[in-house]
Motif scaffolding. Structure first.
Motif, PDB file in Angstrom:
ATOM      1  N   PRO A 135       0.822  -1.212   0.000  1.00 61.71           N
ATOM      2  CA  PRO A 135       0.000   0.000   0.000  1.00 61.71           C
ATOM      3  C   PRO A 135       0.855   1.261   0.000  1.00 61.71           C
ATOM      4  N   PRO A 136       0.245   2.413  -0.341  1.00 60.78           N
ATOM      5  CA  PRO A 136       0.910   3.697  -0.122  1.00 60.78           C
ATOM      6  C   PRO A 136       0.677   4.097   1.343  1.00 60.78           C
ATOM      7  N   ARG A 137       0.568   5.374   1.637  1.00 64.48           N
ATOM      8  CA  ARG A 137       0.374   5.853   3.020  1.00 64.48           C
ATOM      9  C   ARG A 137      -0.891   5.245   3.628  1.00 64.48           C
ATOM     10  N   LEU A 138      -0.736   4.718   4.846  1.00 68.70           N
ATOM     11  CA  LEU A 138      -1.855   4.110   5.565  1.00 68.70           C
ATOM     12  C   LEU A 138      -2.573   5.147   6.407  1.00 68.70           C
ATOM     13  N   THR A 139      -3.906   5.056   6.435  1.00 65.62           N
ATOM     14  CA  THR A 139      -4.720   5.947   7.262  1.00 65.62           C
ATOM     15  C   THR A 139      -5.516   5.119   8.264  1.00 65.62           C
ATOM     16  N   ASP A 140      -6.159   5.783   9.201  1.00 58.10           N
ATOM     17  CA  ASP A 140      -6.962   5.099  10.211  1.00 58.10           C
ATOM     18  C   ASP A 140      -8.452   5.083   9.863  1.00 58.10           C
ATOM     19  N   VAL A 150      -3.515  -3.582  -8.244  1.00 54.00           N
ATOM     20  CA  VAL A 150      -2.798  -3.680  -9.520  1.00 54.00           C
ATOM     21  C   VAL A 150      -1.533  -4.503  -9.254  1.00 54.00           C
ATOM     22  N   PRO A 151      -1.230  -5.472 -10.120  1.00 54.25           N
ATOM     23  CA  PRO A 151      -0.087  -6.340  -9.838  1.00 54.25           C
ATOM     24  C   PRO A 151       1.281  -5.716 -10.056  1.00 54.25           C
ATOM     25  N   ASP A 152       1.369  -4.635 -10.855  1.00 56.64           N
ATOM     26  CA  ASP A 152       2.699  -4.176 -11.251  1.00 56.64           C
ATOM     27  C   ASP A 152       2.970  -2.694 -11.019  1.00 56.64           C
ATOM     28  N   GLY A 153       2.187  -2.022 -10.215  1.00 51.94           N
ATOM     29  CA  GLY A 153       2.438  -0.613  -9.929  1.00 51.94           C
ATOM     30  C   GLY A 153       1.297  -0.017  -9.131  1.00 51.94           C
ATOM     31  N   LEU A 154       1.573   1.045  -8.436  1.00 48.83           N
ATOM     32  CA  LEU A 154       0.564   1.722  -7.632  1.00 48.83           C
ATOM     33  C   LEU A 154      -0.530   2.265  -8.546  1.00 48.83           C
ATOM     34  N   PRO A 155      -1.816   1.985  -8.251  1.00 44.36           N
ATOM     35  CA  PRO A 155      -2.900   2.483  -9.108  1.00 44.36           C
ATOM     36  C   PRO A 155      -2.819   3.999  -9.292  1.00 44.36           C
ATOM     37  N   LEU A 159      -2.726   7.665  -3.339  1.00 45.04           N
ATOM     38  CA  LEU A 159      -1.707   8.073  -2.377  1.00 45.04           C
ATOM     39  C   LEU A 159      -1.978   7.582  -0.969  1.00 45.04           C
ATOM     40  N   HIS A 160      -3.135   6.937  -0.718  1.00 39.72           N
ATOM     41  CA  HIS A 160      -3.439   6.450   0.627  1.00 39.72           C
ATOM     42  C   HIS A 160      -4.494   5.345   0.582  1.00 39.72           C
ATOM     43  N   ILE A 161      -4.629   4.656   1.704  1.00 39.25           N
ATOM     44  CA  ILE A 161      -5.648   3.622   1.887  1.00 39.25           C
ATOM     45  C   ILE A 161      -5.773   3.372   3.387  1.00 39.25           C
ATOM     46  N   SER A 162      -6.943   2.979   3.821  1.00 41.73           N
ATOM     47  CA  SER A 162      -7.133   2.716   5.250  1.00 41.73           C
ATOM     48  C   SER A 162      -6.504   1.386   5.647  1.00 41.73           C
ATOM     49  N   ARG A 163      -6.012   1.337   6.867  1.00 38.61           N
ATOM     50  CA  ARG A 163      -5.460   0.093   7.410  1.00 38.61           C
ATOM     51  C   ARG A 163      -6.518  -1.009   7.383  1.00 38.61           C
ATOM     52  N   ALA A 164      -7.779  -0.629   7.626  1.00 37.14           N
ATOM     53  CA  ALA A 164      -8.864  -1.610   7.636  1.00 37.14           C
ATOM     54  C   ALA A 164      -9.050  -2.251   6.258  1.00 37.14           C
ATOM     55  N   ASP A 165      -8.960  -1.465   5.188  1.00 43.03           N
ATOM     56  CA  ASP A 165      -9.062  -2.035   3.844  1.00 43.03           C
ATOM     57  C   ASP A 165      -7.864  -2.925   3.526  1.00 43.03           C
ATOM     58  N   VAL A 166      -6.680  -2.527   3.965  1.00 45.71           N
ATOM     59  CA  VAL A 166      -5.496  -3.363   3.744  1.00 45.71           C
ATOM     60  C   VAL A 166      -5.644  -4.688   4.492  1.00 45.71           C
ATOM     61  N   ALA A 167      -6.113  -4.631   5.736  1.00 46.47           N
ATOM     62  CA  ALA A 167      -6.314  -5.853   6.520  1.00 46.47           C
ATOM     63  C   ALA A 167      -7.332  -6.765   5.841  1.00 46.47           C
ATOM     64  N   SER A 168      -8.399  -6.192   5.336  1.00 50.80           N
ATOM     65  CA  SER A 168      -9.423  -6.972   4.645  1.00 50.80           C
ATOM     66  C   SER A 168      -8.836  -7.672   3.421  1.00 50.80           C
ATOM     67  N   PHE A 169      -8.041  -6.941   2.636  1.00 56.12           N
ATOM     68  CA  PHE A 169      -7.403  -7.529   1.463  1.00 56.12           C
ATOM     69  C   PHE A 169      -6.420  -8.627   1.865  1.00 56.12           C
ATOM     70  N   MET A 170      -5.670  -8.398   2.934  1.00 55.11           N
ATOM     71  CA  MET A 170      -4.718  -9.415   3.389  1.00 55.11           C
ATOM     72  C   MET A 170      -5.457 -10.699   3.759  1.00 55.11           C
TER      73      MET A 170
END
Length: 188
Positions: A135-140, A150-155, A159-170
């Motif tokens: 991810p780029p910068r994580l937010t709360d 995207v498999p090969d570069g930052l969409p 520039l940011h995404i929530s930690r909760a969305d990253v956790a869900s994707f993980m």
């Protein structure tokens, strides 16, 4: 899921219940890490330094995680990475964003990015079935479910995404075979 939450902090706000076992320990202690991994089918790691100073947290912890996984015959590992470690991260970004990322990676965040790069090298050299979530910068912010991968570069424009969305994707990576031994980029 049956979950063991491994935390480095004695005052982390984690509570045990019938579905979550909490282990407080040191990621530099391989035996404690291996014990926490025992009985599971996969490992998710959201380790990261709490400082911009030079640290070898990931470079030192990942070998303990991989060793514990081998001891317990676990192959699946999903780790939190960072957009910008791989050279292709900016392929969909405008010139200004690429310059901003480059400046941050080579100045204020150079040590955390070096540790992330070490983690990625160790994973690539291992036999683990890993996915590095970048991810780029994580937010709360809250989990929205509205993000791009995207498999090969930052969409583009991301520039940011929530930690909760990253956790869900993980968590989705436990059953999604698309990104095995890869490092997809995720952003809002």
């Amino acid at each position: 899921h049956s979950v063991t939450a491994f935390t480095r902090s004695a005052d982390a706000p984690l509570e045990e219940n019938s579905e979550v076992r909490v282990v407080r320990g040191d990621v530099f202690d391989g035996a404690v890490v291996a014990d926490a991994i025992s009985g599971h089918r996969a490992v998710l790691s959201a380790l990261g330094p709490r400082t911009v100073k030079k640290t070898r947290l990931l470079e030192s912890a990942i070998p303990n995680i991989l060793s514990g996984m081998r001891q317990h015959y676990i192959s699946r590992l999903i780790v939190l990475g960072a957009a910008g470690v791989e050279p292709g991260y900016g392929k969909y970004q405008n010139a200004l964003t690429r310059i901003g990322f480059w400046l941050m990676m080579h100045t204020a965040l150079r040590h955390p990015f070096a540790d992330q790069a070490a983690q990625e090298s160790l994973l690539a050299a291992s036999s683990a079935d890993y996915t590095i979530v970048r991810p780029p910068r994580l937010t709360d912010g809250p989990r929205t479910g509205n993000y791009r991968v995207v498999p090969d570069g930052l969409p583009p424009g991301s520039l940011h995404i929530s930690r909760a969305d990253v956790a869900s994707f993980m968590l989705l990576q436990l059953t999604d075979p698309r990104f095995h031994r890869q490092g997809p980029y995720i952003a809002g």
